[in-house]
Design an enzyme around this catalytic site. Structure first.
Site, PDB file in Angstrom:
ATOM      1  N   GLY A 123       0.817  -1.240   0.247  1.00  0.00           N
ATOM      2  CA  GLY A 123       0.187  -0.102   0.134  1.00  0.00           C
ATOM      3  C   GLY A 123       0.925   1.269  -0.073  1.00  0.00           C
ATOM      4  N   THR A 124       1.755   1.282   0.794  1.00  0.00           N
ATOM      5  CA  THR A 124       2.733   2.596   0.907  1.00  0.00           C
ATOM      6  C   THR A 124       3.251   3.071  -0.592  1.00  0.00           C
ATOM      7  OG1 THR A 124       2.923   2.157   3.154  1.00  0.00           O
ATOM      8  CG2 THR A 124       4.718   3.573   2.029  1.00  0.00           C
ATOM      9  N   ASN A 178      -8.867   4.184   7.719  1.00  0.00           N
ATOM     10  CA  ASN A 178      -8.274   2.793   8.340  1.00  0.00           C
ATOM     11  C   ASN A 178      -8.386   2.807   9.858  1.00  0.00           C
ATOM     12  OD1 ASN A 178      -6.525   5.332   7.747  1.00  0.00           O
ATOM     13  ND2 ASN A 178      -5.198   4.080   9.226  1.00  0.00           N
ATOM     14  N   GLY A 180      -1.873  -6.421  -0.110  1.00  0.00           N
ATOM     15  CA  GLY A 180      -1.997  -7.879   0.304  1.00  0.00           C
ATOM     16  C   GLY A 180      -2.460  -8.117   1.667  1.00  0.00           C
ATOM     17  N   HIS A 181      -1.582  -7.859   2.564  1.00  0.00           N
ATOM     18  CA  HIS A 181      -1.948  -8.410   3.785  1.00  0.00           C
ATOM     19  C   HIS A 181      -2.958  -7.776   4.686  1.00  0.00           C
ATOM     20  CE1 HIS A 181       0.002  -4.933   6.453  1.00  0.00           C
ATOM     21  NE2 HIS A 181       0.163  -4.455   5.304  1.00  0.00           N
ATOM     22  N   THR A 200      12.510  -6.151  -9.900  1.00  0.00           N
ATOM     23  CA  THR A 200      12.506  -7.771 -10.318  1.00  0.00           C
ATOM     24  C   THR A 200      10.843  -7.977  -9.577  1.00  0.00           C
ATOM     25  OG1 THR A 200      14.778  -8.156 -10.077  1.00  0.00           O
ATOM     26  CG2 THR A 200      13.106 -10.172  -9.777  1.00  0.00           C
ATOM     27  N   CYS A 239       0.897   1.999  11.692  1.00  0.00           N
ATOM     28  CA  CYS A 239       1.996   2.755  11.010  1.00  0.00           C
ATOM     29  C   CYS A 239       2.559   3.942  11.799  1.00  0.00           C
ATOM     30  CB  CYS A 239       1.849   3.271   9.620  1.00  0.00           C
ATOM     31  SG  CYS A 239       1.494   1.950   8.538  1.00  0.00           S
TER      32      CYS A 239
END
Length: 379
Positions: free
Chosen positions: A70-71, A152, A201-202, A237, A324
């Site tokens: 996200g960041t 959030n 994702g998390h 990558t 965060c």
């Protein structure tokens, strides 16, 4: 002692299918940029995952840019869109965000001001944490405007349609951080009219360290980092195993969204009712139009850090707000923007539920919260 985990907004457990995919793919060698067989196999994982994510979120595969989470996605959106917009039209020298955004939005916006000369406007919010987008903020000098899909800390749903409608008249580029929303409420990128959208994702049952920025086809984005251009406007990558697991989690979260929302929403309501009955002067923050997973509650006269530690000692894990900013001795900027006093903003806890939450977890959390408040008030 079995612990009760009610901090799913910070990070939620991987679903079994995503974990299995991650483990299977991690045993395979191959750089997705390589042309040999192993490289092509890794590339196939990436491209099939791109199609999965796009289909689940109402996007075209070419609009999916895989990132580290996200960041990075938020930074690529805010900086990349602002730079590109100003390069195309030097008059577009302003960034607009809401006052309750995550720091992954606020910090790059203010960095653009201090280091790049952009002007930044923070749109104020009402007592429920919602901004009035119809205020005269989105003029022709604005490069990009960002409004999170759901907050959030409080779970408050934001007026994305109003943002898009207001921006359309002056050609302002729009972005939404939907990290908390995907899997909890319907999210359709194409239907939203947004130019870009962030997913992580998390937060939805996938691995940590992977996410995506959905960016409209034709949208100009200036790269943050250079050195390969493996993805559109993103070098580095590709983490094929994490991307594969992320795609599985996104697909599952979207498919199960309505069932999940109904089940966890009922548990959340039970939690709120239990706490407000046990602690009569406690107050719920964020209004009624919220994610089904979130409950932000103020306990007057009780420091949030003290409450958190007492709950943790009893086996109940919650948070004082964004993970965060955990450990930062400051009241929540979200609650302050909503008009709460510094005292109340420093006396609030976020309870966030997820797929592993059960009814007995709620009972334990209610009892632990009531006990913690009694102990703090009778020291």
């Amino acid at each position: 002692m079995t612990r009760v985990y009610l901090d799913h907004a910070a990070s939620t457990p991987m679903i079994p299918a995503a974990l299995q995919t991650l483990l299977e793919l991690s045993g395979q060698v191959g750089n997705s940029a390589s042309l040999h067989g192993s490289g092509r196999a890794a590339r196939r994982v990436v491209e099939e995952s791109r199609e999965q994510v796009a289909a689940a979120l109402g996007a075209h595969p070419t609009e999916v840019i895989f990132t580290s989470g996200g960041t990075e996605s938020d930074n690529l959106a805010i900086k990349g869109m602002a730079w590109a917009a100003r390069a195309a039209d030097p008059a577009r020298n302003r960034v607009v965000v809401s006052a309750v955004e995550h720091h992954a939005i606020l910090d790059p916006a203010h960095w653009l001001h201090s280091a790049q000369g952009f002007e930044v406007d923070e749109i104020p919010v009402d007592g429920d944490g919602r901004p009035d987008i119809h205020m005269p903020f989105l003029g022709p000098d604005v490069a990009v405007a960002s409004l999170m899909w759901a907050n959030n800390e409080t779970g408050t749903l934001q007026p994305i349609e109003d943002l898009v409608d207001a921006a359309r008249t002056t050609g302002v580029l729009t972005h939404s951080d939907a990290v908390q929303a995907v899997g909890s409420v319907p999210v359709d990128f194409g239907a939203s009219g947004l130019d870009a959208l962030t997913v992580s994702g998390h937060k939805l049952g996938g691995p940590i360290g992977v996410g995506a920025l959905l960016a409209r086809r034709g949208l100009a984005l200036t790269e943050l980092a250079h050195g390969g251009a493996q993805e559109r406007a993103r070098s580095g990558t590709m983490n094929a195993p994490a991307i594969g697991a992320f795609a599985v989690a996104v697909e599952a979260a979207v498919a199960d969204q309505s069932t999940f929302a109904a089940r966890v929403g009922a548990l959340r309501d039970h939690l709120v009712a239990g706490i407000l009955a046990s602690v009569p002067d406690a107050t719920l923050n964020g209004g009624s139009d919220r994610l089904p997973t979130h409950a932000n509650i103020t306990f007057p006269g009780c420091g949030s850090d003290d409450l958190l530690m007492l709950l943790d000692a009893s086996g109940v894990e919650v948070s004082t707000g964004s993970a965060c900013t955990a450990g930062v001795p400051q009241p929540s900027h979200v609650l302050l923007a909503m008009g709460r006093s510094e005292s109340d903003a420093s006396s609030s806890l976020r309870f966030s539920l997820g797929r592993t939450t059960r009814a007995d977890d709620i009972e334990r959390a209610v009892a632990a919260a009531a006990d913690a408040v009694r102990r703090l008030r009778h020291q």
